[in-house]
Scaffold this motif. Structure first.
Motif, short mmCIF file in Angstrom:
data_model
loop_
_atom_site.label_atom_id
_atom_site.label_comp_id
_atom_site.label_asym_id
_atom_site.label_seq_id
_atom_site.Cartn_x
_atom_site.Cartn_y
_atom_site.Cartn_z
N VAL A 285 0.68 -1.14 0.10
CA VAL A 285 0.63 0.18 -0.52
C VAL A 285 0.51 1.36 0.33
O VAL A 285 2.03 1.25 0.98
CB VAL A 285 -0.42 0.14 1.20
N ARG A 286 1.04 2.39 -0.87
CA ARG A 286 1.08 3.81 -0.83
C ARG A 286 1.10 4.48 0.52
O ARG A 286 0.01 4.28 1.26
CB ARG A 286 1.30 4.12 -2.08
N GLN A 287 2.27 4.95 0.97
CA GLN A 287 2.56 5.75 2.15
C GLN A 287 1.25 6.50 1.84
O GLN A 287 0.34 6.69 2.82
CB GLN A 287 3.52 5.65 2.64
N ASP A 288 1.63 7.48 1.13
CA ASP A 288 0.14 8.71 0.60
C ASP A 288 -1.11 8.28 0.92
O ASP A 288 -1.87 9.12 1.46
CB ASP A 288 0.99 9.49 0.00
N TYR A 289 -1.34 7.28 0.32
CA TYR A 289 -2.49 5.96 0.12
C TYR A 289 -2.90 6.19 1.89
O TYR A 289 -4.54 6.37 2.40
CB TYR A 289 -2.91 5.21 -0.68
N THR A 290 -2.61 5.20 2.08
CA THR A 290 -2.55 4.88 3.84
C THR A 290 -3.02 6.78 4.61
O THR A 290 -3.78 6.58 5.00
CB THR A 290 -2.40 3.83 4.34
N ILE A 291 -2.70 7.43 4.38
CA ILE A 291 -2.26 8.57 4.98
C ILE A 291 -3.45 9.51 4.86
O ILE A 291 -4.40 9.67 5.74
CB ILE A 291 -1.02 10.06 4.37
N GLN A 292 -3.83 9.01 3.06
CA GLN A 292 -5.27 9.90 3.00
C GLN A 292 -6.16 9.45 3.83
O GLN A 292 -7.74 9.99 3.79
CB GLN A 292 -5.13 10.02 1.56
N ILE A 293 -6.75 7.69 4.16
CA ILE A 293 -7.40 6.88 4.00
C ILE A 293 -7.09 7.13 6.09
O ILE A 293 -8.66 8.09 6.62
CB ILE A 293 -6.92 5.74 4.21
N ALA A 294 -7.23 7.34 6.06
CA ALA A 294 -6.35 7.63 8.05
C ALA A 294 -7.85 9.61 8.16
O ALA A 294 -7.85 9.59 9.07
CB ALA A 294 -5.38 7.86 9.16
N GLU A 295 -7.07 10.18 7.25
CA GLU A 295 -7.51 11.97 7.57
C GLU A 295 -8.31 11.97 7.03
O GLU A 295 -9.14 12.85 7.72
CB GLU A 295 -6.26 11.80 6.94
N GLN A 296 -8.91 11.28 5.79
CA GLN A 296 -10.84 10.94 5.83
C GLN A 296 -11.36 10.90 7.00
O GLN A 296 -12.32 10.90 7.03
CB GLN A 296 -11.17 10.05 4.25
N ALA A 297 -10.70 10.20 7.49
CA ALA A 297 -11.20 9.18 9.05
C ALA A 297 -11.27 10.48 9.99
O ALA A 297 -11.73 9.95 10.85
CB ALA A 297 -10.78 8.14 9.14
N GLY A 298 -10.71 11.80 10.23
CA GLY A 298 -10.45 12.34 10.87
C GLY A 298 -9.26 12.94 11.59
O GLY A 298 -8.96 13.02 12.56
N PHE A 299 -8.39 12.24 11.82
CA PHE A 299 -7.18 11.45 12.35
C PHE A 299 -6.15 12.66 11.72
O PHE A 299 -6.42 12.79 10.55
CB PHE A 299 -6.80 10.42 11.62
N LYS A 300 -4.82 13.22 11.42
CA LYS A 300 -3.94 13.71 11.87
C LYS A 300 -3.13 13.69 12.47
O LYS A 300 -2.76 12.44 13.20
CB LYS A 300 -4.21 15.41 13.03
N LEU A 301 -2.27 13.76 10.45
CA LEU A 301 -0.50 12.78 11.29
C LEU A 301 0.11 13.72 12.05
O LEU A 301 0.48 14.52 12.01
CB LEU A 301 0.18 12.46 9.84
N ALA A 302 0.86 12.57 13.03
CA ALA A 302 1.45 13.21 14.07
C ALA A 302 3.71 13.08 13.72
O ALA A 302 4.31 13.62 14.26
CB ALA A 302 1.58 12.88 15.33
N GLY A 303 2.94 12.13 12.72
CA GLY A 303 4.82 11.77 12.24
C GLY A 303 5.14 10.10 11.56
O GLY A 303 3.93 9.34 11.37
N THR A 304 5.89 10.19 11.18
CA THR A 304 6.57 9.12 10.25
C THR A 304 7.52 8.69 10.62
O THR A 304 8.25 8.99 11.51
CB THR A 304 6.39 9.35 8.74
N SER A 305 7.83 6.96 10.68
CA SER A 305 9.22 6.32 10.79
C SER A 305 10.06 6.27 9.63
O SER A 305 9.18 4.76 8.95
CB SER A 305 9.25 6.07 12.51
N GLU A 306 10.82 5.67 9.73
CA GLU A 306 11.55 4.75 9.07
C GLU A 306 12.40 3.55 9.85
O GLU A 306 13.35 2.49 9.40
CB GLU A 306 12.85 5.04 7.54
N ILE A 307 11.52 3.14 10.70
CA ILE A 307 12.21 2.30 11.98
C ILE A 307 12.09 0.83 11.10
O ILE A 307 12.86 -0.04 11.16
CB ILE A 307 11.51 2.00 12.54
N ASN A 308 11.15 0.70 10.32
CA ASN A 308 10.76 -1.01 9.58
C ASN A 308 10.77 -0.82 8.19
O ASN A 308 11.06 -1.87 7.02
CB ASN A 308 9.67 -1.17 9.83
N ALA A 309 11.70 0.29 7.55
CA ALA A 309 11.89 0.36 6.70
C ALA A 309 13.22 -0.99 6.11
O ALA A 309 14.07 -0.60 6.46
CB ALA A 309 12.53 2.06 5.99
N ASN A 310 12.88 -1.28 4.70
CA ASN A 310 14.07 -2.14 4.17
C ASN A 310 14.52 -1.65 2.40
O ASN A 310 13.28 -2.06 1.58
CB ASN A 310 13.28 -3.39 3.55
#
Length: 269
Positions: A201-226
């Motif tokens: 799933v694209r990251q921007d798409y996931t953020i869009q889904i959450a924001e449509q539900a009313g959430f605000k993005l507080a932060g992103t992390s590359e902890i689990n990047a590969n």
């Protein structure tokens, strides 16, 4: 006049001492939280197979990024076989509360059997049912400090129930509550597959889904990047699933587990 000067000096001094005391208290709380979380991750309740995946899933860093505390009310969504439950249950047992929102079928039965088999660890876990759109009461409305979902969003997209899930999270959380998400991250140069057929799933798409539900993005992390993951194969070809068996096994083992986004959202006050 001298008394006024002394008083003028004492007020900021008292404020500074109070600020230092609060800072020291916060640092002590953070250290205690870190120690408790590390103890839960290292605990004997975790299987060796699950511990072996820590190098890919980074549970300490991930949960610390989300801001988990041992006195929180936490809801884990679709826990699967309980990989994260093995950490969350002992961490929250004494001072917090853990809800596990499961779907139906044999997977739910196996998960509940796992909890019943070790009441010393899981005896306080509260199991709820999450089967949108009919059953979405994952915890009492406005009661949760944190909702966590690990590698699940890609499963909801083809069912067309994604917004039902996010609305359930929003309803369960307190104002100021945290939604933590990890999932397989798609190549941003490619369009989002509306069915998420390869599991990414694209990251921007996931953020869009959450924001449509009313959430605000507080932060992103590359902890689990590969960065080794080319993201051009079905995610299930990679470990731990290795769906193709011995075919290209060495290639996929060299890649390791998928490239993953780690996103933190806040329910506005």
């Amino acid at each position: 006049m001298k008394h006024r000067i002394k008083l003028t000096l004492l007020v900021p001094l008292a404020a500074a001492i109070a600020a230092i005391t609060l800072t020291q208290s916060a640092m002590a709380d953070d250290a205690a939280t870190a120690a408790a979380l590390q103890a839960a991750i290292a605990g004997p309740q975790r299987s060796d197979l699950n511990k072996a995946r820590d190098k890919y899933r980074h549970p300490f860093e991930t949960l610390t990024f989300f801001g988990i505390k041992p006195d929180m009310t936490v809801v884990e969504i679709s826990p699967g076989t309980g990989w994260y439950t093995e950490i969350l249950a002992p961490f929250l047992r004494d001072h917090g509360k853990l809800y596990e929102a499961v779907g139906g079928g044999r997977g739910a039965k196996s998960f509940e059997d796992k909890l019943k088999a070790d009441p010393a660890v899981y005896g306080k876990v509260i199991v709820t049912t999450l089967q949108p759109p009919a059953q979405t009461e994952i915890a009492p409305a406005g009661s949760a400090d944190m909702v966590l979902t690990f590698r699940n969003v890609h499963d909801w997209i083809p069912r067309g129930t994604t917004q039902d899930y996010f609305k359930a999270f929003y309803r369960a959380l307190k104002p100021g509550g945290i939604l933590g998400i990890t999932d397989h991250r798609a190549d941003p140069s490619q369009p989002q597959d509306p069915k998420a057929g390869n599991g990414y799933v694209r990251q921007d798409y996931t953020i869009q889904i959450a924001e449509q539900a009313g959430f605000k993005l507080a932060g992103t992390s590359e902890i689990n990047a590969n960065p080794k993951d080319p993201r051009d194969q079905p995610v299930w070809n990679l470990p731990p699933t290795l769906r193709q068996g011995d075919k290209d096994r060495d290639k996929y083992m060299a890649i390791g587990e998928s490239d993953r986004m780690t996103l933190k959202f806040i329910k506005p006050n």
